[in-house]
Scaffold this motif. Structure first.
Motif, mmCIF file in Angstrom:
data_model
loop_
_atom_site.group_PDB
_atom_site.id
_atom_site.type_symbol
_atom_site.label_atom_id
_atom_site.label_comp_id
_atom_site.label_asym_id
_atom_site.label_seq_id
_atom_site.Cartn_x
_atom_site.Cartn_y
_atom_site.Cartn_z
ATOM 1 N N TYR A 27 0.689 -1.103 -0.098
ATOM 2 C CA TYR A 27 0.094 0.133 -0.092
ATOM 3 C C TYR A 27 0.749 1.280 -0.082
ATOM 4 C CZ TYR A 27 -3.977 -2.967 1.105
ATOM 5 O OH TYR A 27 -4.945 -3.876 1.230
ATOM 6 N N GLN A 54 -6.475 8.130 -1.270
ATOM 7 C CA GLN A 54 -7.447 7.146 -1.019
ATOM 8 C C GLN A 54 -7.360 6.187 0.079
ATOM 9 O OE1 GLN A 54 -7.253 3.165 -2.886
ATOM 10 N NE2 GLN A 54 -5.338 3.685 -4.065
ATOM 11 N N TYR A 55 -6.262 6.148 0.596
ATOM 12 C CA TYR A 55 -5.759 5.574 1.752
ATOM 13 C C TYR A 55 -6.296 5.976 3.149
ATOM 14 C CZ TYR A 55 -3.356 1.963 -0.942
ATOM 15 O OH TYR A 55 -2.770 1.262 -1.872
ATOM 16 N N THR A 109 -9.315 8.045 3.339
ATOM 17 C CA THR A 109 -10.687 7.676 3.125
ATOM 18 C C THR A 109 -10.732 6.073 3.577
ATOM 19 O OG1 THR A 109 -10.491 9.101 1.224
ATOM 20 C CG2 THR A 109 -12.643 8.186 1.842
ATOM 21 N N ARG A 110 -10.126 5.401 2.781
ATOM 22 C CA ARG A 110 -10.234 3.909 3.399
ATOM 23 C C ARG A 110 -10.119 3.526 4.494
ATOM 24 N NH1 ARG A 110 -6.990 0.694 -1.507
ATOM 25 N NH2 ARG A 110 -7.981 -1.310 -0.299
ATOM 26 N N PHE A 111 -8.918 4.192 5.157
ATOM 27 C CA PHE A 111 -8.619 3.624 6.560
ATOM 28 C C PHE A 111 -9.514 4.263 7.727
ATOM 29 C CE2 PHE A 111 -5.607 4.703 10.298
ATOM 30 C CZ PHE A 111 -5.775 3.386 10.947
ATOM 31 N N GLU A 112 -10.154 5.528 7.155
ATOM 32 C CA GLU A 112 -11.084 6.246 8.110
ATOM 33 C C GLU A 112 -12.437 5.358 7.938
ATOM 34 O OE1 GLU A 112 -9.985 10.790 8.083
ATOM 35 O OE2 GLU A 112 -11.277 10.060 6.652
ATOM 36 N N GLU A 113 -12.715 4.782 6.766
ATOM 37 C CA GLU A 113 -13.882 4.101 6.591
ATOM 38 C C GLU A 113 -13.977 2.883 7.458
ATOM 39 O OE1 GLU A 113 -15.265 5.912 2.417
ATOM 40 O OE2 GLU A 113 -14.965 3.856 2.538
ATOM 41 N N GLU A 114 -12.950 2.172 7.123
ATOM 42 C CA GLU A 114 -12.913 0.829 7.933
ATOM 43 C C GLU A 114 -12.653 0.568 9.351
ATOM 44 O OE1 GLU A 114 -13.240 -2.146 6.135
ATOM 45 O OE2 GLU A 114 -13.328 -0.952 4.397
ATOM 46 N N ASN A 158 -1.305 10.065 3.724
ATOM 47 C CA ASN A 158 -1.646 9.011 2.857
ATOM 48 C C ASN A 158 -0.875 7.757 3.238
ATOM 49 O OD1 ASN A 158 -3.880 7.987 1.092
ATOM 50 N ND2 ASN A 158 -2.341 7.922 -0.413
ATOM 51 N N LEU A 217 -4.325 1.046 7.162
ATOM 52 C CA LEU A 217 -5.148 0.052 6.591
ATOM 53 C C LEU A 217 -4.716 -1.320 6.568
ATOM 54 C CD1 LEU A 217 -7.826 -0.259 5.006
ATOM 55 C CD2 LEU A 217 -6.754 0.163 2.876
ATOM 56 N N GLU A 222 -6.133 -4.536 8.682
ATOM 57 C CA GLU A 222 -6.650 -5.795 8.229
ATOM 58 C C GLU A 222 -6.251 -7.027 9.036
ATOM 59 O OE1 GLU A 222 -6.278 -4.182 3.454
ATOM 60 O OE2 GLU A 222 -4.850 -5.529 4.242
#
Ligand SMILES: *Cc1c(COP(=O)(O)O)cnc(C)c1O
Length: 362
Positions: free
Chosen positions: A21, A36-37, A39-44, A234, A241, A245
């Motif tokens: 990543y 994008q990371y 947003t993705r980290f925050e969402e997850e 990011n 992120l 996982e």
């Protein structure tokens, strides 16, 4: 980890998609605080905590600072804080010129004693800062009842407790705002990093604006108020992120290691372990031991290249917060508490070696 190497008290395990990543972020050129990371980290992360919103930031201390600011706490206000915690919890109250008011912890949770909060509440009290120390959830039911009765806000300092649960609810999702740290020694890490989670859209928006210099989200370079640059990059989010996982695996390994420590020291009458409150699911950020022989244990382990750390100092024993108030339980824990090696990289052999040494101290 061979026997000749030091056994660290904490160490990150970056064995998942971290490199992939981060490489991706670098190849795309998104290395700053857009990408994008993030947003993705925050969402997850919001999903993991069971909350609606999450706002990333650059460390756990700034997460707490954003929370205190978003709740409008300031000059002349008082915030209830446990006497035994990491110093950042109290410092952020001072950052906004409010006063931290300390309350002793209890034996059952090592966290703020809910029964001793009420006597410290005044007309200036604005919030209770709860800390889930060493991954042990605080007694949220009683704390929320008090908050309701006196119209106080509740901030949860979850820096040491990501994934812990109180009555089947993840910590951080119970009070008004939950704050997390992703420092290198925490359960999941971004190097330095933090997160504020909440179910309150207004608070979320406020923290998102404050961390970005107070800039209006709809009008560029228009600043309604004085904010901060507390943004996560990011690159950090890419690591976060990947770490997220693996969080279930990390927490499980930590639980197994805790059981191993407990088993190998169960016949040792001079040590005891952390409390496991009913209705709560602890996580094991640090494996904790209490012993009157604490200093002897630290010395012997150190001679064998095994790192440990003593518990935090009681806040009002240190210069910035010096008072003559007594907090007997916090003082006792601080005097006899030790954090054993707690990295997910620990092997069974490591734990065996550590416990065998501890068991030689009579
Ligand atoms: C680690 C920690 C913090 C601060 O986090 P940083 O990311 O180091 O700023 C705050 N509170 C507690 C209880 C912590 O353990």
């Amino acid at each position: 980890m061979s026997d000749s190497e030091t056994i660290p008290v904490a160490a990150p395990l970056l064995k998942g998609n971290e490199l992939k990543y981060v490489t991706d972020a670098i190849k795309e050129g998104w290395i700053s605080s857009k990408g994008q990371y993030i947003t993705r980290f925050e969402e997850e992360f919001a999903k993991f905590c069971g909350v609606k919103y999450s706002c990333s930031c650059n460390n756990g201390t700034t997460a707490l600072h954003l929370a205190v600011c978003a709740l409008g706490i300031g000059l002349g206000d008082e915030v209830i804080v446990p006497a035994l915690t990491y110093i950042a919890t109290a410092n952020v109250v001072r950052y906004v010129e409010a006063t931290p008011v300390f309350v002793d912890v209890d034996e059952d949770t090592w966290n703020i004693n809910a029964k001793k909060i009420e006597e410290k509440i005044t007309s200036h009290t604005k919030a209770i800062m709860v800390v889930h120390i060493y991954g042990i959830p605080s007694n949220m039911e009683e704390i929320l009842a008090l908050a309701k009765k006196y119209n106080l806000k509740v901030i949860e300092d979850c820096a040491e407790a990501v994934g812990a649960e109180y009555k089947n609810q993840k910590v951080g999702s119970i009070g008004d705002i939950g704050c997390f740290s992703f420092f290198g020694n925490k359960v999941i890490t971004t190097g330095e990093g933090g997160m504020c989670v909440t179910n309150d859209l207004k608070l979320h928006e406020k923290m998102s604006i404050l961390k970005n210099q107070g800039m209006s989200p709809t009008r560029r370079y228009w600043h309604e108020e004085i904010g901060f640059n507390y943004r996560m990059t990011n690159l950090q989010a890419a690591i976060g992120l990947a770490q997220l996982e693996m969080i279930d695996e990390f927490l499980k390994k930590r639980e197994q290691d805790e059981e191993e420590y407990r088993k190998l020291l169960e016949n040792n009458a001079s040590v005891s372990f952390s409390p496991r409150p009913l209705n709560a699911k602890c996580i094991y950020w640090m494996h904790c031991l209490l012993s009157e022989k604490r200093d002897e244990i630290i010395k012997l382990l150190d001679e064998n290249k095994i790192e440990t750390r003593p518990f935090f100092n009681v806040l009002n024993s240190m210069p910035p917060y010096k008072t003559s108030e007594k907090f007997p339980i916090a003082e006792k824990l601080s005097r006899i508490g030790i954090n054993l090696p707690s990295s997910v990289k620990l092997s069974k052999e490591n734990i065996k070696f550590i416990c065998a040494l501890i068991n030689t101290i009579k």
